[in-house]
Structure formats: C-alpha cells, structure tokens
Design a protein around this motif. Structure first.
Motif, short mmCIF file in Angstrom:
data_model
loop_
_atom_site.label_atom_id
_atom_site.label_comp_id
_atom_site.label_asym_id
_atom_site.label_seq_id
_atom_site.Cartn_x
_atom_site.Cartn_y
_atom_site.Cartn_z
N ALA A 286 -15.13 57.67 -13.23
CA ALA A 286 -15.12 56.44 -12.44
C ALA A 286 -14.77 55.24 -13.32
O ALA A 286 -14.00 54.36 -12.92
N SER A 287 -15.31 55.20 -14.54
CA SER A 287 -15.00 54.11 -15.46
C SER A 287 -13.51 54.07 -15.77
O SER A 287 -12.88 53.00 -15.78
N LYS A 288 -12.92 55.23 -16.01
CA LYS A 288 -11.50 55.30 -16.34
C LYS A 288 -10.64 54.81 -15.18
O LYS A 288 -9.70 54.02 -15.37
N LEU A 289 -10.97 55.24 -13.96
CA LEU A 289 -10.18 54.84 -12.79
C LEU A 289 -10.33 53.35 -12.49
O LEU A 289 -9.36 52.68 -12.11
N LEU A 290 -11.53 52.83 -12.64
CA LEU A 290 -11.74 51.40 -12.38
C LEU A 290 -11.00 50.55 -13.40
O LEU A 290 -10.46 49.49 -13.07
N LEU A 291 -10.97 51.00 -14.65
CA LEU A 291 -10.27 50.23 -15.68
C LEU A 291 -8.76 50.32 -15.50
O LEU A 291 -8.05 49.32 -15.61
N GLU A 292 -8.25 51.52 -15.19
CA GLU A 292 -6.81 51.70 -15.03
C GLU A 292 -6.29 51.13 -13.72
O GLU A 292 -5.11 50.77 -13.62
N GLY A 293 -7.18 51.06 -12.70
CA GLY A 293 -6.77 50.53 -11.41
C GLY A 293 -6.97 49.02 -11.32
O GLY A 293 -6.14 48.25 -11.79
N PRO A 294 -8.10 48.59 -10.76
CA PRO A 294 -8.32 47.14 -10.62
C PRO A 294 -8.52 46.41 -11.94
O PRO A 294 -8.33 45.20 -12.02
N GLY A 295 -8.96 47.12 -12.98
CA GLY A 295 -9.12 46.49 -14.27
C GLY A 295 -10.48 45.84 -14.47
O GLY A 295 -11.39 45.98 -13.66
N ARG A 296 -10.59 45.09 -15.57
CA ARG A 296 -11.87 44.53 -15.99
C ARG A 296 -12.50 43.62 -14.95
O ARG A 296 -13.73 43.53 -14.85
N HIS A 297 -11.69 42.97 -14.13
CA HIS A 297 -12.25 42.05 -13.14
C HIS A 297 -12.93 42.79 -11.99
O HIS A 297 -13.58 42.16 -11.14
N ALA A 298 -12.81 44.11 -11.94
CA ALA A 298 -13.37 44.88 -10.82
C ALA A 298 -14.87 44.67 -10.66
O ALA A 298 -15.39 44.68 -9.53
N LEU A 299 -15.58 44.49 -11.75
CA LEU A 299 -17.04 44.36 -11.69
C LEU A 299 -17.51 42.92 -11.55
O LEU A 299 -18.70 42.64 -11.63
N ARG A 300 -16.56 42.00 -11.33
CA ARG A 300 -16.89 40.58 -11.25
C ARG A 300 -16.51 40.04 -9.88
O ARG A 300 -15.50 40.44 -9.31
N PHE A 301 -17.31 39.12 -9.37
CA PHE A 301 -17.07 38.56 -8.04
C PHE A 301 -17.23 37.05 -8.10
O PHE A 301 -18.34 36.54 -8.26
N GLN A 302 -16.13 36.34 -8.04
CA GLN A 302 -16.12 34.88 -8.04
C GLN A 302 -16.84 34.31 -9.26
O GLN A 302 -17.48 33.27 -9.20
N SER A 303 -16.75 35.05 -10.39
CA SER A 303 -17.44 34.62 -11.61
C SER A 303 -16.87 35.43 -12.77
O SER A 303 -16.29 36.50 -12.59
N SER A 304 -17.10 34.92 -13.98
CA SER A 304 -16.69 35.67 -15.17
C SER A 304 -17.75 36.67 -15.59
O SER A 304 -17.52 37.50 -16.47
N GLN A 305 -18.93 36.61 -14.96
CA GLN A 305 -20.02 37.50 -15.29
C GLN A 305 -19.99 38.76 -14.41
O GLN A 305 -19.58 38.71 -13.25
N VAL A 306 -20.44 39.86 -14.97
CA VAL A 306 -20.55 41.10 -14.20
C VAL A 306 -21.55 40.90 -13.07
O VAL A 306 -22.65 40.38 -13.27
N ASN A 307 -21.15 41.31 -11.86
CA ASN A 307 -22.04 41.27 -10.71
C ASN A 307 -22.65 42.67 -10.57
O ASN A 307 -21.97 43.63 -10.21
N ALA A 308 -23.94 42.78 -10.87
CA ALA A 308 -24.59 44.10 -10.91
C ALA A 308 -24.57 44.79 -9.56
O ALA A 308 -24.36 46.01 -9.48
N ALA A 309 -24.79 44.03 -8.49
CA ALA A 309 -24.80 44.63 -7.15
C ALA A 309 -23.43 45.19 -6.79
O ALA A 309 -23.31 46.28 -6.22
N LEU A 310 -22.38 44.45 -7.12
CA LEU A 310 -21.02 44.93 -6.88
C LEU A 310 -20.73 46.16 -7.73
O LEU A 310 -20.18 47.16 -7.24
N ALA A 311 -21.09 46.11 -9.01
CA ALA A 311 -20.80 47.22 -9.92
C ALA A 311 -21.48 48.50 -9.48
O ALA A 311 -20.86 49.57 -9.48
N GLU A 312 -22.75 48.41 -9.09
CA GLU A 312 -23.45 49.63 -8.70
C GLU A 312 -22.84 50.23 -7.43
O GLU A 312 -22.74 51.45 -7.30
N ALA A 313 -22.40 49.38 -6.51
CA ALA A 313 -21.79 49.87 -5.27
C ALA A 313 -20.47 50.56 -5.56
O ALA A 313 -20.19 51.65 -5.04
N LEU A 314 -19.63 49.95 -6.41
CA LEU A 314 -18.34 50.55 -6.73
C LEU A 314 -18.53 51.88 -7.44
O LEU A 314 -17.84 52.87 -7.14
N TYR A 315 -19.43 51.92 -8.39
CA TYR A 315 -19.63 53.17 -9.13
C TYR A 315 -20.19 54.26 -8.23
O TYR A 315 -19.72 55.41 -8.26
#
Length: 374
Positions: A286-315
C-alpha cells in the motif's frame, strides 16, 4: 529547578500535543479502573544504592526486559548539565524536592513511572561521571562550584545522603486490567512542561513484539517518504498502530480511541493472533502504491501536515483491496484517492472530532468502496 521546569525550557512544537491528542487525553474512559498505592520516603543514598543494584529500574522506552510488567514509561533523558547541577544544589541547600512515582511489580522491583531525570542525575553525581566526563558542579553558587560527590565536605555529604524524597508506589500484577489502571493514573498526572502523548504512555505499558513490529514498519522506505521526517513523539508509529488495529478489527472499534488502541496492543502484545507477515506485505504494498500514484501529498488534506484520519482510511481501504485480488496500478490508486478526497462526506469525517464510531466506520467504508472500484 524542578524536572517539570526543566522540561519547559526545551519544549518545541514537536513537544506540544496536537488537538487530537488533547481530545484523546481529555476523553473519559467508560469505566474507572481501581488501583492500589502506598506512600513512603527514601533517603537519597538509599535511592542511589537501589538504582545501582537494580532494585529500582528506569525502563527502556517502548522495549525492555520481558520480565518487567511495565516498561518504558520514560522518554529520553532531556536535562542538560545546568539543570542537573541546580538539582544537586537544591538538595545540598535543603530545598523541597518533588516526589517520584514508582510501580512495584510482582518480583518487588520498583519501576520508575515519574522522576527519571532526578534519579539519573543522582546516579551520575554519586558515580562521578556524566556523558563520559567527570561530574563537577558548575552552574551553582560559589560555595558549591568545582565540587564532586567525592570532594563534598562531610556535612555536605550527610546533607545529601540523608535527604528524604517522597515516593508514591503503585502496585501492578501485570494483567491488562492492572496496566489500564496505571495508564489512567499516569494520564491524570500527565501535565506540566512536556506532556506525554497517549501513545507514549501506551507503548510504555505494553512493550513487546508488536511494538517492535510497528517500529519495523515505521522504518520502511516508502512509508518514510510518504510520512516525512521521524516524529520525536512517535506519532508516525501511533498512526501505523491505528492502521493495523483498524484493518484487523474495525468492526469492534469504540471510543475513546485511546482505550481501543490500548486493548489492541495489550491483547496482541507479542503478536498473538496476528498474521504479521501478511500485515507487513499489505502495508508495504500500500505504501508503494500510494507513493507511486498520488504521491507524498496523499496523506495530507488542505495542510502540509499528515492527516491521521485520512491516512488510516486510505491505508485500510487499499490494504483491503490488495488482500482481495491483484494489485491495481499506481494511476488507478491516484484516481481512487482523488475521488475519495474530493467527496464532501470525506471532509466531514477527517476534520474536527474524527474519532467517533460513526466517522471512523464511515470513512473506512467510503475508502474501501473507492478502492474496490479500481
């Protein structure tokens, strides 16, 4: 200077609790666990003697001796020499000293719950060495400058040796119920300069193979690129715990989140009942696909900080998809992430109070559907 005052001097943004962590700490447990404790006084010389022979143990953070029911409450040693000097000076001057808190386990050893820095300072001063150099008092009044423990005058040594420090001793039998009680005790005392996060307290209570497994995942390259720099407060490791716990047991999720994660870590402390090989494979894919697809911004939502709720849902959603068939392409994953994050309902479930049962299950279901469609 007290230990709490010294911590305050070195607070950074990383030391501050996030709004989610403050909410987690403030949320009451549905049941209050009873605890047994007593109070006693130890003379300083006696404390140092017990430290040397291992009757008082300062546990390793998050890991440690498997024979210890509780381990790792303490974060890194953060006092600098001026604070250490001032603490010894306070004892020599006869100033009042804050008490310490110990946990007495079944084998009668005392584990340091609160007071690591004071006890480490005492041990170093009596030993005469700190950081590979002679421990000579410097940041003190002129009458104490240049002194070591060995060069103290007899009356000064007696003053130090015979000073009593109050200790509160909490007892544990090593059971999850007993450890949960200690968690609640510590949480209520967790205030002042640098508060421990819920996860820092959690892994202190439940060290073992699962914590080591979380740290192994935390070091994987693609995850590190997605998340960014290592969190000094272990927020990256806690996020992986959330992902693993929700992937494995989302149907039984309950609030408060801290108790759900406590119980999961306690139940699977040494990977009992978990297929860690499968979990590692799904997490790394999952980490590989998220990095190669949407990239580093995938875990962030309207902020430069990681959004934990978004990250856990995507994973969780993507790991479910990977467990059910062939892997999608990075382009398909990017499209699914865009669809998920552009949904207005997603924004509701990953903003504000994100730990409710309704929001957790809703965002996991939405992410699962988004990835099932590719």
């Amino acid at each position: 200077m007290t230990e709490g005052e010294a911590k305050t001097l070195f607070d950074t943004e990383e030391d501050s609790l996030t709004p989610e962590e403050r909410e987690d700490l403030a949320t009451a447990e549905p049941e209050a666990e009873p605890v047994t404790y007593t109070g006693t006084d130890f003379d300083v010389e006696g404390l140092v003697r017990r430290l040397k022979r291992g009757d008082i143990v300062i546990p390793t953070f998050g890991h440690g001796d498997e024979s210890l029911e509780v381990a790792g409450f303490q974060r890194g040693f953060v006092w600098r020499r001026p604070q250490m000097d001032r603490f010894i000076e306070s004892l020599l001057m006869g100033y009042p000293i804050p008490g310490i808190m110990l946990v007495q386990q079944v084998d009668r050893r005392y584990l340091v719950l609160d007071g690591q820095q004071r006890l480490r300072t005492l041990g170093a001063f009596y030993e005469g060495i700190h950081g590979g150099r002679e421990f000579v008092l410097d940041n003190v009044a002129d009458e104490f400058k240049g002194l070591t423990y060995r060069t103290l005058a007899p009356e000064q040594r007696r003053q130090l040796d015979n000073t009593f420090i109050q200790a509160t001793i909490v007892k544990t039998d090593g059971s999850n119920q007993s450890l949960e009680a200690i968690y609640q005790v510590f949480e209520r005392l967790n205030s002042g300069g640098t508060q421990l996060t819920p996860h820092e307290i959690r892994i202190a209570l439940y060290p073992g193979m699962l914590v080591d497994f979380l740290e192994k995942l935390n070091k994987t390259g693609n995850w590190r690129q997605l998340y960014g720099a290592r969190s000094l407060r272990l927020r990256d490791q806690e996020l992986i715990l959330r992902i693993v716990a929700l992937y494995d047991n989302s149907a039984k999720y309950f609030r408060p989140q801290k108790k759900f994660l406590n119980e999961f870590l306690g139940t699977h402390r040494n990977l009992e009942g978990l297929d860690n090989g499968k979990l590692e494979r799904l997490f790394t894919e999952a980490s590989k696909l998220l990095l190669e697809g949407p990239g580093r911004h995938a875990l962030r939502f309207q902020s430069s900080q990681v959004n934990a709720a978004l990250a856990e849902a995507l994973y969780v959603g993507l790991m479910r998809r990977l467990d059910g068939g062939t892997a999608p392409t990075p382009e398909d994953v990017a499209a699914a992430v865009r669809a998920f994050t552009s949904d207005r309902e997603t924004a509701v479930t990953i903003s504000g109070s994100t730990a409710t049962e309704e929001y957790v299950r809703k965002r996991l279901n939405m992410a699962t559907k988004a990835f099932a469609g590719i």
